[in-house]
Write a protein that holds these residues in place. Structure first.
Motif, short mmCIF file in Angstrom:
data_model
loop_
_atom_site.label_atom_id
_atom_site.label_comp_id
_atom_site.label_asym_id
_atom_site.label_seq_id
_atom_site.Cartn_x
_atom_site.Cartn_y
_atom_site.Cartn_z
N GLU A 459 1.26 46.91 17.28
CA GLU A 459 -0.05 46.33 17.58
C GLU A 459 -1.10 46.65 16.53
OE1 GLU A 459 -3.31 46.40 21.26
OE2 GLU A 459 -1.42 47.54 21.39
N ASN A 460 -1.12 47.88 16.00
CA ASN A 460 -2.16 48.29 15.06
C ASN A 460 -1.68 48.38 13.62
OD1 ASN A 460 -4.14 48.68 17.14
ND2 ASN A 460 -3.08 50.58 17.69
N HIS A 461 -0.48 47.88 13.34
CA HIS A 461 0.10 48.01 11.99
C HIS A 461 -0.25 46.79 11.14
CE1 HIS A 461 2.36 50.93 14.34
NE2 HIS A 461 2.71 51.51 13.22
N ASN A 462 -1.50 46.71 10.76
CA ASN A 462 -1.99 45.53 10.04
C ASN A 462 -1.57 45.50 8.58
OD1 ASN A 462 -3.39 44.22 12.17
ND2 ASN A 462 -5.01 45.74 12.01
N TYR A 463 -0.89 46.54 8.09
CA TYR A 463 -0.44 46.55 6.70
C TYR A 463 1.06 46.28 6.59
CZ TYR A 463 -4.98 48.70 5.80
OH TYR A 463 -6.32 48.95 5.72
N LEU A 464 1.71 46.04 7.70
CA LEU A 464 3.16 45.84 7.69
C LEU A 464 3.55 44.62 6.86
CD1 LEU A 464 5.77 47.01 8.96
CD2 LEU A 464 5.56 45.26 10.72
N GLN A 465 4.55 44.81 5.97
CA GLN A 465 5.02 43.73 5.11
C GLN A 465 6.52 43.47 5.27
OE1 GLN A 465 3.79 44.18 0.98
NE2 GLN A 465 1.97 45.31 1.60
N VAL A 466 7.30 44.51 5.51
CA VAL A 466 8.75 44.37 5.60
C VAL A 466 9.25 45.12 6.82
CG1 VAL A 466 10.97 44.83 4.51
CG2 VAL A 466 9.03 44.10 3.11
N LEU A 467 10.03 44.44 7.65
CA LEU A 467 10.67 45.06 8.82
C LEU A 467 12.15 44.69 8.78
CD1 LEU A 467 10.69 46.54 11.51
CD2 LEU A 467 10.01 44.42 12.62
N LYS A 486 2.87 39.00 16.64
CA LYS A 486 2.10 37.76 16.60
C LYS A 486 0.60 38.01 16.41
CE LYS A 486 3.78 35.99 20.42
NZ LYS A 486 3.98 35.03 21.52
N GLN A 487 0.11 39.14 16.92
CA GLN A 487 -1.33 39.38 16.84
C GLN A 487 -1.77 39.98 15.51
OE1 GLN A 487 -3.07 42.63 17.07
NE2 GLN A 487 -1.11 43.59 16.57
N LEU A 488 -0.81 40.37 14.66
CA LEU A 488 -1.17 40.91 13.34
C LEU A 488 -1.78 39.80 12.50
CD1 LEU A 488 1.91 43.17 12.54
CD2 LEU A 488 -0.30 43.86 13.43
N ASN A 489 -2.98 40.00 12.03
CA ASN A 489 -3.68 38.94 11.28
C ASN A 489 -4.40 39.50 10.06
OD1 ASN A 489 -5.62 40.39 12.59
ND2 ASN A 489 -6.58 38.66 13.64
N SER A 490 -3.73 40.43 9.37
CA SER A 490 -4.35 41.06 8.21
C SER A 490 -4.34 40.16 6.98
CB SER A 490 -3.61 42.36 7.88
OG SER A 490 -2.27 42.09 7.53
N GLY A 491 -3.66 39.03 7.07
CA GLY A 491 -3.54 38.14 5.91
C GLY A 491 -2.31 38.40 5.08
N MET A 492 -1.54 39.45 5.40
CA MET A 492 -0.32 39.78 4.66
C MET A 492 0.88 39.02 5.23
SD MET A 492 -0.57 43.86 3.95
CE MET A 492 -1.93 44.55 3.02
N ASP A 514 7.29 30.31 14.26
CA ASP A 514 6.32 29.24 14.06
C ASP A 514 5.05 29.73 13.39
OD1 ASP A 514 5.98 26.45 14.37
OD2 ASP A 514 4.53 26.80 15.97
N LEU A 515 4.85 31.06 13.34
CA LEU A 515 3.65 31.62 12.71
C LEU A 515 3.79 31.57 11.20
CD1 LEU A 515 3.15 34.73 15.00
CD2 LEU A 515 1.92 32.57 15.11
N LYS A 516 2.71 31.21 10.52
CA LYS A 516 2.76 31.02 9.07
C LYS A 516 2.86 32.34 8.33
CE LYS A 516 0.20 26.65 9.07
NZ LYS A 516 -0.98 25.93 8.58
N HIS A 517 2.40 33.46 8.90
CA HIS A 517 2.39 34.72 8.16
C HIS A 517 3.65 35.55 8.38
CE1 HIS A 517 1.03 36.02 12.13
NE2 HIS A 517 1.31 37.26 11.79
N ILE A 518 4.65 34.98 9.09
CA ILE A 518 5.89 35.72 9.35
C ILE A 518 7.09 34.87 8.95
CG2 ILE A 518 7.34 36.74 11.14
CD1 ILE A 518 4.89 37.52 12.67
N THR A 519 8.01 35.47 8.19
CA THR A 519 9.27 34.82 7.88
C THR A 519 10.40 35.64 8.49
OG1 THR A 519 9.49 36.00 5.77
CG2 THR A 519 8.40 33.86 5.72
N VAL A 520 11.31 34.97 9.17
CA VAL A 520 12.41 35.65 9.85
C VAL A 520 13.72 35.14 9.27
CG1 VAL A 520 13.50 36.16 12.06
CG2 VAL A 520 11.02 35.79 11.95
N THR A 521 14.56 36.07 8.81
CA THR A 521 15.89 35.71 8.31
C THR A 521 16.94 36.27 9.26
OG1 THR A 521 15.94 37.69 6.93
CG2 THR A 521 15.15 35.66 5.91
N GLY A 522 18.07 35.58 9.34
CA GLY A 522 19.14 36.01 10.22
C GLY A 522 19.61 34.89 11.11
#
Length: 762
Positions: A459-467, A486-492, A514-522
């Motif tokens: 919820e508060n990890h607005n700097y997350l880039q890779v999971l 889904k609620q992360l909106n830091s622009g990253m 469907d969110l533009k700021h997230i890419t999911v592989t697998g």
């Protein structure tokens, strides 16, 4: 006999010195039969020659010597290269050359004093993989500006010979000495460094000393004179030391990086490495054997050396190191250690807490615990005393053997953590609040574990880039997990790797992708089939209407109003059509029905025509000219832009083709699909069919030719099996009846539109 060079293995910027006097210099061609004395390359300030110098003819030698004094860097490679230099530099001086490299010669060579004297302005010397067995006195001291001396992989050269070559007064400017791989032949005895080797080097500006992969075992000369040394690498050696041992090295005032990988080992490869037997504890660096300095403060138990910034101890036996890593490891407050690397080392004890205030990087990857006790290779309190830790790499250390409470608190004391890798740790459960204190985390890798479900909250990890959650057994991702991402909106941009799991294709996954700021592989599984997540979500779920967007959901009151209005609308249409049919032929030219429902959301088109470009002639020149007038006469609907939407003429130029398709289909009462084999092969036609099904717009299929059901998509096969089909006729006499039949089908679909479909249209 001259050397035959396979020039096909060389790049085109090399040239060949050939035997023929008439053509002694030519471009290299892809000709395996070219007979060359040397391959050479010329650049602005560099000259490179690959030769067999034992067989080089006079013409090739003359060409090479021409460039000795008009270049600043000279690179010569090949058998006999050092003898060639010795002969050609006799009683000659080359003032311009500042960098000299000679390599790959198996001829036995004794380094003469006169060789480097021919290059008075030389600053960099590199001799690699040459069979140098001895050096004359002061052979390297004759070059006063020498900064870098590299004698690597000269396997029979001794430290004693190296010391003679440096002499009592080596060049003051010397900053780098690399003797990696000297005295490393298997049959040689172990080597030693005797006085005054380091005492003489102390007269230089030496900053980097690399004595790795040598058979060095004893150091009988003190290192305290190397006051400028910043980097020391004695990887792969057997160093014991008898005079001032390792503690003297670590207290050097400017030492920043100390590397002691593969120590003490007999082979270079970790998987097959063998430890030296140490029954008498000769290899243990006990501070009691160090005469000059003590590394440990007796009152605090902390290490006292302050200069070292990087301590790298990879692939070694930590049990024989000079301090015990199973106890807490702390450093005095004025230390500068920021990087501690213990990758791949072996130990029989659990690595204890590391209490280092300024530590930024700790790498304990794949530590091999040989302990008979079934426990984690590292303490659950390993990093609690390093609050400024930025990068923590701990894959393969069996963290899965910690309790849930221990795992929750594992990184709680590291608020500055940005990179965390706990892959391959046999972890079967991660508590929801595991990362609660690490809110600036950027990269989190938990791959290769035994997770079956994931409940982490970001919820508060607005700097997350890779999971990275790949290579687990995950079947369920919690609703909190999806909601927090889904609620992360830091622009990253956030990259989520789910490969090699058992994740189900769900609507939550649809909304995440469907969110533009997230890419999911697998991949995910649906109806016992595997789908690439992005494909199944974007092309199957969305277009087939399996999951509805929240933006399309209406309140209960709105739905009730739409239902009531739709029922009245259907009744009105039914009554009007019944009256018109009773009137018969007397009113043949009057409209069959009229829609007067005044809503801005009414469709703009009666029908959308979908067809393959190969069938355009039939649709545009035969069907459309007959259907459109009929609908204009018999179906008067207000606010129509056009009765029939034809993509080729009604799409808005410059707009997205997919958006235009969606707009046209959503704003049509019915869709007419002209089915042919070319239609079935068209991706755009398939997309239009999915859109019509998704928006619940009635589908009228008209077959231009016979098509087998097995060739059809799922949606079209469903229509084919459950609804009446129209077939186009190639007979000109039957076409008017087919046109009238199509028009009546269109009008009939409008009359019988279900309440649910009208809700979506309105």
């Amino acid at each position: 006999m001259f050397i035959v060079v396979n020039v096909a293995l060389c790049s085109s910027d090399y040239k060949c010195l050939q035997i023929s006097d008439s053509n002694s210099f030519s471009n290299v061609t892809n000709n395996n039969d070219s007979i060359c004395v040397c391959l050479v390359r010329e650049e602005s300030f560099e000259y490179t020659a690959f030769c067999d110098f034992n067989r080089t003819n006079n013409k090739a030698i003359a060409h090479i010597l021409e460039h000795f004094d008009n270049k600043t860097k000279l690179t010569l490679r090949g058998n006999g290269v050092l003898h060639f230099l010795q002969i050609q530099t006799w009683n000659t001086t080359y003032l311009n050359i500042t960098s000299l490299e000679a390599s790959y010669s198996n001829q036995i060579f004794v380094w003469p004093r006169q060789l480097l004297a021919a290059f008075p302005n030389l600053q960099h010397v590199r001799v690699h993989n040459c069979n140098v067995i001895d050096v004359e006195d002061d052979a390297f001291a004759v070059v006063p500006q020498l900064k870098t001396l590299e004698l690597t992989m000269c396997r029979h050269m001794t430290f004693e010979a190296l010391g003679r070559g440096l002499g009592a007064n080596p060049p003051v400017s010397l900053t780098v000495l690399n003797v990696s791989g000297i005295y490393s032949a298997d049959k040689l005895k172990t080597a030693s460094i005797e006085p005054p080797f380091f005492q003489n080097l102390g007269k230089t500006s030496l900053q980097v000393l690399d004595a790795s992969w040598t058979r060095l075992m004893y150091i009988h000369d003190t290192m305290e004179n190397l006051r400028n040394l910043t980097t020391l690498n004695i990887t792969g050696t057997f160093v014991i030391g008898s005079f001032d041992c390792l503690s003297t090295i670590l207290v050097l005032p400017n030492l920043r990086t100390f590397t002691l990988d593969h120590w003490p080992v007999l082979t270079r490869e970790y998987k097959s490495m063998t430890f030296i037997g140490d029954s008498e504890h000769l290899l243990r660096r006990s501070v009691t054997t160090c005469r000059l300095f003590a590394l440990e403060d007796n009152s605090t138990g902390c290490m006292t050396f302050t200069a070292v910034r990087t301590l790298q101890l990879r692939f070694m036996n930590l049990d024989t190191f000079f301090w015990d890593f199973s106890k807490y490891t702390c450093f005095s407050e004025d230390n500068h250690l920021v990087n501690l690397v213990l990758v791949g080392s072996k130990t029989t004890k659990q690595i204890g807490p590391v209490i280092v205030e300024k530590l930024k990087l700790l790498d304990v990857s794949y530590i091999d615990s040989m302990s008979p006790v079934e426990e984690s290779a590292v303490s659950p309190h390993l990093v609690t005393g390093s609050p400024n830790l930025v990068t923590f790499l701990a894959p393969g250390v069996r963290l899965g053997r910690l309790t849930d409470a221990q795992l929750t608190a594992f990184c709680a004391g590291n608020p500055m953590l940005q990179f965390l890798n706990i892959a391959d740790n046999e972890i079967s459960y991660i508590p929801e609040d595991f990362l609660q204190k690490n809110i600036i985390l950027q990269h989190f890798n938990v791959s290769g574990n035994r997770l079956s479900h994931l409940v982490l909250n970001f919820e508060n990890h607005n700097y997350l880039q890779v999971l990275d959650i790949s290579r687990n057994n995950i079947k369920v991702l919690s609703a909190e997990f999806f909601a927090s991402l889904k609620q992360l909106n830091s622009g990253m941009l956030i990259a989520v790797d789910t490969t090699n799991n058992l994740i189900e294709c769900t609507c939550d996954l649809y909304e995440l992708v469907d969110l533009k700021h997230i890419t999911v592989t697998g991949h995910c599984v649906h109806a016992r089939k595997w789908y690439a997540i992005e494909h199944v979500v974007k092309h199957e779920y969305r277009l087939n209407g399996i999951c509805e967007d929240d933006t399309h959901k209406l309140s209960v009151g709105a739905i009730a109003g739409i239902v009531a209005g739709s029922i009245l609308f259907v009744i009105l249409i039914t009554v009007v059509c019944y009256i018109l049919r009773r009137q018969g032929n007397r009113h043949a030219e009057e409209p069959l029905f009229e829609i007067n429902y005044e809503r801005d959301s009414l469709p703009e088109f009666i029908a959308f025509f979908s067809y393959s470009s190969e069938d355009a002639d039939i649709v545009l020149n035969t069907v459309f000219p007959n259907v459109n007038p009929y609908l204009e006469r018999h179906c008067q609907v207000p606010n129509l832009t056009s009765h029939i939407f034809i993509g080729d003429k009604d799409f808005s130029g410059g707009r997205s083709l997919a958006d235009e398709m969606e707009r046209a289909i959503k704003n049509s009462y019915v869709t007419v699909f002209f089915i042919s084999r070319s239609f079935l092969a068209s991706d755009w036609c398939k997309t239009e069919l999915r859109l019509a099904n998704h928006f619940r717009v009635p589908i009228i299929p008209i077959f231009l030719e016979r098509c087998e059901p097995d060739e059809m998509s799922c949606i079209l096969r469903h229509v084919f099996d459950r609804r009446a089909r129209l077939f186009w006729s190639e007979n000109d006499g039957e076409r008017p009846e087919r046109v009238k039949q199509l028009c009546r089908s269109i009008i009939d679909h409008i009359q019988k539109t279900s309440v649910r479909t009208l809700e979506n249209q309105l």
